[in-house]
Write a protein that holds these residues in place. Structure first.
Motif, short mmCIF file in Angstrom:
data_model
loop_
_atom_site.label_atom_id
_atom_site.label_comp_id
_atom_site.label_asym_id
_atom_site.label_seq_id
_atom_site.Cartn_x
_atom_site.Cartn_y
_atom_site.Cartn_z
N GLU D 62 0.72 -1.14 -0.15
CA GLU D 62 0.07 -0.12 0.10
C GLU D 62 0.83 1.32 0.07
O GLU D 62 0.29 2.32 -0.05
CB GLU D 62 -0.91 -0.10 1.11
CG GLU D 62 -2.18 -0.94 1.09
CD GLU D 62 -2.63 -1.20 2.31
OE1 GLU D 62 -2.72 -0.19 3.30
OE2 GLU D 62 -3.52 -2.09 2.26
N HIS D 63 2.08 1.01 0.21
CA HIS D 63 2.88 2.28 0.39
C HIS D 63 4.02 2.36 -0.75
O HIS D 63 4.97 3.40 -0.62
CB HIS D 63 3.70 2.38 1.57
CG HIS D 63 2.99 2.47 2.89
ND1 HIS D 63 2.22 1.59 3.21
CD2 HIS D 63 2.70 3.83 3.31
CE1 HIS D 63 1.53 1.96 4.12
NE2 HIS D 63 1.66 2.99 4.42
N ARG D 64 3.90 1.54 -1.83
CA ARG D 64 4.80 1.47 -3.05
C ARG D 64 4.23 1.58 -4.46
O ARG D 64 3.25 1.25 -4.46
CB ARG D 64 5.80 -0.01 -2.91
CG ARG D 64 6.43 -0.06 -1.66
CD ARG D 64 7.84 0.34 -1.71
NE ARG D 64 8.69 -0.11 -0.71
CZ ARG D 64 8.56 0.61 0.46
NH1 ARG D 64 8.21 1.66 0.71
NH2 ARG D 64 9.39 -0.09 1.50
N GLN D 68 7.54 -0.90 -8.04
CA GLN D 68 8.29 -1.28 -6.98
C GLN D 68 7.60 -2.78 -6.02
O GLN D 68 8.13 -3.14 -5.15
CB GLN D 68 8.29 -0.03 -5.77
CG GLN D 68 9.54 0.68 -6.26
CD GLN D 68 9.75 1.78 -5.20
OE1 GLN D 68 9.57 1.44 -4.27
NE2 GLN D 68 10.25 2.86 -5.76
#
Lengths: 180, 169, 167, 403, 164, 345
Positions: D62-64, D68
């Motif tokens: 959820e953060h990339r 990535q």
């Protein structure tokens, strides 16, 4: 086969029928060629370790092909793969159960520093719970890199004095991790 | 259950025949196989002395490239750091001063450029992200080391040697 | 038996459940509809046991969190009818303060761990689950890490500022 | 800090004893814990504990940005990372509605089938090791090493490949790669035959595996099993055929299924799948010949990184380059589920997208996780030795299990 | 030489048999018992009864005591599990011990100095002679005992079958 | 008893003892090398030329490793276990005839520690004692894996002693003697017992594998199931003793097999060679031949270990009780009938 580095005899006074060297050197030499690893393999690096044990890279050449899954019998703890916080106490316990002298090698990014898993559940490097002697970078490290790290450990073992384990520095190091 | 794919190939377990029940023929067959391997050429690569040939695409240690004139190509745009899934790259950008044109190709350059080799996963995304063809993972394997702090590779280890030095060697 | 298609499936579902299921959508050909937590067991049972449908394969159960919505926590089921080779996605939304939903583990034994995982991540209570404990995270954990408000990184880390973590 | 379930034997009246198998037991490959109630050598009941390498993949995802996430998928099932990579790429391609050229599809098929071979090699080799025969495993490892050399030629890494990009590959296969694949196709079958000769009809091995942990298809489906272990029970569910992706419909291959679902069936099903994979690779090599040379990605400049020369000389390409690397590509706000046939079964990617830089939610349907949950229930009544080979025949990969 | 050996072996036999009784740990007891049997083997050898010695060695030390040890190891023997002994049982033990003592004292009292036993045939204990004696003179008892053992074996198998 | 005789025996026993230790030591290296060669590898090659000093390195390391005695274990028995294991392994070689009588320094020296007339039974007894070390060690560790290993070892060894004994009985019907020396002498001139007792030899071989806990019968230590089995808790030289005992056992059982079935120090053309070499070197050559046979057996042990999978516990018992014992009994009956027939009733 001629180009293989066979161990050189430890430096001593060589003469006819006379060969003296310090005990430390001989013991270090012996130990360094008989490091039985405890493969603490949790993930990808464990698979590369299999490749290292395999025919192509043949870990046996260094006298280390007998993996000791019992910590009592192992000399070298090879931590390979992510160590989650859930696993940390287990790892510590395994380290504590190992008989001296013991060495630790952190193989791969996850074990050394957490790697890409900078998350709430992953231990950011096993040196938070146990002392580490050699780090091997790579994710996963190639077998060459693992052997390279192993050779570094061998160097360390060769040059270690017999009494190091009784030294106050060593005890302090362990105390820092709360072991014994 | 009926077939879902019409490409079923049923593998039946054959019951053992008499010879198979005797254990020994299969064991001797296996032993013949392993014995044949004794005389095969050994696969082992004697690593520290002999190195296997790596492919030219292989991703090893990073190197910061110089251009044909020996100037550093990196312009400290930060794309590599941004694209790094492990967040292993840091850099401090600086403006090129007068007289430094022979050192840096662009007007901005990386004053410090550090890669944490312990974090790095050698995925090659920084290489792809670089618009200046400044970083490549074409080096040897990153050597193991004893201390964690020794794995922060700065520009001293990463930047390619200038052409002149290479010629000298 | 004729091949089941999305329209015929919708027809069957609306015939059975009428307004208890929301208007279905078909993103990338996968029939998706919402239902409530009171009907979910029946919907799943119907889908699984109806002779013409035979959604006998539970592909997955997972959760989702929309903090800004009123019914913030969602449970998402993926079912697969191997016979007809068709998938269906069912969503149930629950309030964040009391996410409770009946379990599917008496229909599929495989739902057991999927629900435990969802509980572990989102704190969704599956009523009637035989063994609802955390599965992946440590038991002492108090938060449900996949909810959006919790950070990815461990806030207690020290080495991030450390000089040898080149950031 | 201790998370182990409490196990004690202090009750003097207890007839059984508790055995803590794992997480550092050699047969559990490091990370599974099973607390078993034993009656002598026989297991009465067991409780599995997992999560010892839980790494929060879904949270990281959820953060990339999308590209990535590929390295993350590498580390799911690390025995066959290319399949995961490709599965992820195809999920995003499905989301973005990108059509890949046939040549790319066939290249992907080659890579994925190689990955499947290496995955099955490890599993069957380990099964050999756990029954006590180490040598066959090493013979297979030699060949796996050659698969890794092929990967290395294509992407530069051996295990965690990060192979391919959204829309295709990062570079075309070079001649060395094709030569290596051909060489592998030539050298591998004899070794595989040797391996089969070592095990398949050896009575000791048959007795160790045949009839052990037999599972009927209904139970297997009820537990949502997939992959070779489901096929060993006789259900021919294979995502490659049921929902073809990457032009699998162009290939002629069979789905091996077993009859009893026991360990021996799983072993021979995997072996047969290796042969079928070889068939597929051969066909793919033939088909690639017929396709236009040099095509290795779809023409989608918004999503596929431009060539380095273009970045340098072409302003538009530079803008795309920056946009893609920054992750600022435009994506539809929707959700997509895509499944591929991984080494262990249906590997699904459920992606909910809100148009942002990174996925709103990404869920992996991890076959190992779902397959493994039957382990503890099915081991009750087994002997310890059977339970151990049962575990290796399930081929549970820790990275995929714990995510 | 052999006399001093005899005294040594005799001392050891007595010593270890006492240890068998007095050691608290039952596993230790069994181990001492094994050593005691070993000293018996030495006695047999001293008597030139090689066959008997080796059979004692194999059967008692190698097989029976292994089974003893086997059973003891699997018993959960510690203070908690020790069954409570009733007073009646203790009394019975005392009475039995007394009786034994009385018998022993009585027999020692009745003992006379006897002539040393001289073996008429020193090779009696050798395998060849033993075999001849066994299969000629004592064939019937031998066969009967073998039948007895066979029936015991069959019985054991049957008992084991019944439970399964 | 003359003093020279005692000295002679003492020297001889010391030599044999040292020899078996040496063989066991280098068996560890041989095992690793042979495994490597069977697996397309090279094996240890760093410690000395071709890994020659590998056993020394292992030995030094083990001697200097920390001794851990688990707090929960029974200390006395924990130490007694490995000691017993190595003790019983070593005494087995006492009755093996290593060669013909040799003329040395004007004396005739028997290359056998003692020729008791129940030699086979002695070996048999010693072998049956071998299990004590494992059992006691495994039990004293107070570890469940060890205990399971110990139990497996005990039941396996007891079970396989029976077919072993029965196969020897059939051999005795042929040889009519319990003395190993006699048995070897009878095989003079290529009259090896293996030609008369092929089935008996096979049974004996299988049982030898089981008694030495080698694959496919290595259940007591079975790495993938029981971690290290009975020696899981052992470190340092106590572990070394256990591992060593296994190799000595292997050496002794190879020697016994060579002696009982493969003519011991006999070889075809022996008389000719003896007349050529004289009473000193002739027997030495015989001894060399015996050692070659022993090494061949040791190689065979290792070769099998690295080829085939291991049994499961119940299958092992089935093989022992339901296959080998009936086979051995049938062998006795057949042998008995044939012997009786040949001797004309």
């Amino acid at each position: 086969m001629s180009e293989i580095n066979i161990v050189e005899a430890p430096p001593g006074i060589e003469g006819s029928g006379f060969f003296a060297t310090s005990l430390d050197k001989v013991v270090g030499l012996a130990r360094s060629h008989s490091l039985w690893p405890l493969p603490f393999a949790t993930s990808c690096c464990g698979i590369e370790f299999m490749a290292t044990m395999g025919s192509h890279y043949d870990f046996a050449r260094f006298g280390s092909e007998r993996p000791s899954f019992s910590p009592r019998q192992a000399d070298l703890l090879m931590v390979m793969g992510t160590i989650a916080k859930k696993m940390a106490p287990v790892l510590r316990q395994v380290y504590v159960q190992m008989a001296e002298p013991r060495w630790v090698i952190a193989v791969g990014a996850c074990a050394s520093s957490g790697g890409i898993f900078d998350t709430y559940s992953v231990l950011q490097g096993i040196d938070e719970v146990i002392p580490v002697d050699v780090y091997v970078p790579g994710c996963p490290p190639r077998p060459e890199a693992i052997i390279d790290g192993f050779n570094k450990i061998q160097e360390l073992v060769k040059n270690e004095s017999l009494r190091r384990r009784e030294s106050p520095e060593y005890k302090e190091l362990l105390a820092k991790y709360g072991i014994q | 259950m009926e077939s879902l794919s019409n490409r079923k190939k049923v593998l039946e377990q054959k019951p053992m025949n008499f010879w198979e029940r005797m254990y020994l023929p299969a064991i001797f067959k296996g032993m013949a196989i392993t014995f044949r391997h004794m005389f095969k050429p050994k696969e082992t690569i004697f690593y520290p002395e002999v190195e296997r040939e790596f492919s030219e695409n292989w991703r090893g240690m990073h190197s910061l490239k110089r251009d044909e004139e020996g100037r550093e190509r990196c312009t400290a745009c930060g794309l590599c750091a941004l694209s790094c899934p492990a967040e292993a790259i840091t850099m401090v950008a600086a403006e090129r001063k007068k007289g430094e044109e022979a050192l840096y190709r662009e007007e901005k350059y990386a004053a410090t450029y550090e890669i944490n080799m312990l974090r790095c996963i050698f995925c090659g995304l920084c290489e792809e992200a670089c618009p200046k063809e400044a970083i490549y993972l074409d080096g040897p394997i990153v050597p193991a080391d004893y201390l964690r702090k020794d794995f922060i590779y700065g520009k001293d280890k990463l930047v390619e040697k200038p052409l002149t030095e290479l010629i000298k060697q | 038996m004729e091949k089941l298609t999305n329209p015929s499936l919708i027809q069957k579902l609306t015939a059975r459940f009428a307004d208890q299921i929301s208007v279905p959508a078909e993103p990338y050909g996968l029939l998706t509809f919402e239902t409530g937590k009171d009907t979910i067991t029946e919907v799943l049972k119907f889908l699984k046991e109806d002779k013409d449908l035979q959604f006998n394969y539970l592909t997955d159960i997972t959760g989702i969190h929309y903090p800004e919505k009123e019914l913030a926590i969602g449970v998402i089921y993926h079912l697969h009818s191997l016979r007809h080779n068709i998938r269906v996605r069912i969503k149930v939304f629950l309030p964040a303060d009391k996410p409770v939903i009946p379990t599917a583990s008496n229909l599929w034994k495989g739902a057991n761990w999927m629900e435990r995982e969802t509980y572990d991540f989102f704190g969704i209570q599956f009523e009637g689950h035989p063994d609802l404990r955390r599965i992946l995270n440590v038991d002492e954990m108090t938060v449900f890490p996949m909810r959006r408000e919790y950070p990815l990184e461990d806030p207690n880390r020290v080495d991030k500022k450390d000089y040898f973590f080149g950031r | 800090m201790m998370n182990h379930p409490v196990f004690t034997d202090n009750d003097p009246q207890k007839e059984t004893h508790t055995l803590n198998l794992g997480p550092t037991h050699p047969a559990t490959h490091g990370v599974f814990q099973n607390v078993l109630e034993m009656d002598g050598e026989r297991i009465v009941s067991g409780v599995s504990t997992i999560g010892y390498i839980h790494r929060a993949f879904e949270k990281i995802a959820e953060h990339r940005p999308f590209y990535q996430i590929t390295p993350l998928t590498d580390r799911l099932n690390y025995c066959s990372s290319p399949i995961n990579n490709m599965g992820w790429h195809m999920t995003v391609e499905k989301l973005l509605d990108i059509q890949t050229p046939k040549r790319v599809d066939y290249m992907r098929v080659i890579i994925m089938e190689l990955a499947r071979i290496s995955d099955h090699l490890i599993c069957n080799g380990i099964l050999g090791v756990d029954t006590g025969a180490f040598t066959g495993f090493l013979y297979l490892m030699e060949e796996r090493e050659h698969i890794y050399e092929i990967y290395e030629e294509i992407c530069g890494a051996r295990l965690t490949t990060n192979i391919g990009r959204i829309g295709g590959f990062e570079r075309d296969f070079n001649d060395i790669a094709f030569a290596k694949i051909r060489k592998f196709l030539k050298n591998f079958p004899p070794i595989m035959k040797e391996f089969e000769a070592l095990f398949n009809r050896n009575r000791i091995f048959i007795e160790r595996t045949s009839g052990v942990a037999a599972v009927d298809p209904e139970t297997a489906l009820n537990y949502s099993w997939s992959g070779p272990i489901l096929r060993a029970t006789g259900v021919d569910y294979d995502v490659r055929v049921n929902e073809p992706y990457a032009s699998y419909q162009d290939f002629d291959f069979e789905i091996p299924v077993g009859t009893t679902g026991d360990v021996y069936d799983r072993f021979i099903v995997r072996n047969e799948e290796i042969w079928q994979s070889l068939r597929i690779i051969e066909q793919a090599l033939e088909k690639i010949e017929k396709e236009p040379k040099g095509v290795f990605h779809a023409e989608v400049p918004e999503f596929y990184l431009p060539a380095k020369e273009d970045v340098y000389n072409n302003m538009e390409a530079l803008i795309y380059h920056f946009k893609i690397v920054m992750g600022e590509i435009e994506t539809p706000k929707t959700e997509v589920y895509h499944a591929v046939e991984g080494g262990n079964g249906e590997l699904g990617f459920y992606l909910v997208n809100d148009g942002g830089r990174s996925p709103y939610r990404l869920h992996f349907r991890r076959p190992s996780f779902i397959n493994y949950q039957m382990y503890a229930p099915m081991s009750s009544g087994m002997l310890l030795s059977d339970a151990i080979i049962n575990m290796s025949s399930l081929n549970v990969i820790a990275g995929e299990l714990d995510a | 030489m052999s006399q001093s050996l005899f005294y040594l072996a005799a001392f050891l036999s007595v010593f270890f048999s006492l240890l068998v009784i007095f050691s608290k740990n039952p596993v230790h007891s069994v181990l001492y018992l094994i050593i005691t049997f070993f000293t018996f083997t030495i006695h047999y050898v001293l008597l030139n009864a090689q066959f008997l010695a080796i059979v004692n060695f194999i059967v008692y030390m190698g097989a029976i005591m292994v089974l003893f040890l086997f059973v003891l190891m699997l018993l959960n023997l510690n203070k908690d599990t020790e069954p409570a002994k009733s007073n009646l049982l203790k009394m019975a033990g005392v009475v039995a011990g007394m009786c034994l003592l009385v018998t022993l004292v009585g027999s020692v009292k009745a003992l006379n100095v006897s002539n040393p036993v001289v073996l008429t045939n020193p090779g009696l204990g050798l395998v060849k002679n033993l075999g001849k004696v066994l299969f000629n003179e004592f064939l019937l008892p031998f066969e009967i005992s073998s039948l007895l053992l066979l029936s015991a074996m069959v019985g054991a198998v049957l008992l084991a079958k019944k439970e399964a | 008893m003359e003093i020279a005789f005692v000295i002679e025996k003492f020297i001889f026993i010391t030599v044999i003892f040292a020899l078996s230790l040496l063989v066991a030591m280098y068996s560890t290296l041989a095992e690793r090398k042979i495994a490597a060669f069977l697996q397309d590898r090279v094996g240890p090659n760093r410690a000395g030329p071709g890994g020659m000093f590998q056993p020394l390195a292992d030995g030094v390391k083990m001697f200097l490793k920390e001794e851990i005695i688990p707090t929960q274990s029974n200390k006395f028995l924990f130490i007694a276990g490995p000691s017993l294991a190595i003790l019983t392994a070593c005494i087995g070689s006492a009755v093996i005839p290593w060669g013909q009588d040799i003329q040395l320094f004007g004396r005739t020296i028997a290359l056998q520690a003692t020729d008791i007339n129940v030699g086979i039974l002695y070996i048999f007894g010693v072998v049956s004692l071998g299990v004590y070390g494992i059992m006691i060690g495994g039990w004293a560790s107070n570890n469940k894996f060890s205990l399971m290993g110990a139990i497996r070892a005990a039941s396996q060894n007891i079970s396989y002693e029976i077919p072993m004994g029965l196969s020897i009985i059939a051999l005795l019907l042929v040889t009519n003697s319990l003395s190993l020396k006699d048995i070897v002498e009878q095989q003079h001139g290529f009259q090896w017992n293996v030609f008369y007792q092929p089935l008996g030899f096979l049974i004996f071989l299988v049982c030898a594998f089981a008694e030495t806990n080698r694959t496919p019968f290595d259940l007591p230590e079975c790495e993938t199931e029981l971690v290290g089995g009975y020696h899981t808790e052992y470190s340092s030289m106590k572990l070394g003793f256990f591992l060593f005992a296994e190799y000595i056992n292997m050496f002794v059982s190879s020697a016994v097999m060579a002696t009982l079935y493969f003519g011991g120090y006999n070889y075809p053309g022996m008389d000719f060679m003896n007349s050529l070499l004289g009473p000193t070197f002739g027997p030495l050559l015989g001894m060399g031949v015996l050692f070659i046979k022993i090494f061949a057996f040791i190689f065979f042990f290792m070769w099998v270990r690295w080829t085939i999978p291991r049994f499961r516990y119940d299958q092992l018992m089935n093989l022992g009780w339901k296959v080998l014992i009936p086979l051995a009994i049938a062998n006795i009956v057949i042998t008995g009938l044939v012997v009786a027939f040949v001797n004309g009733f």
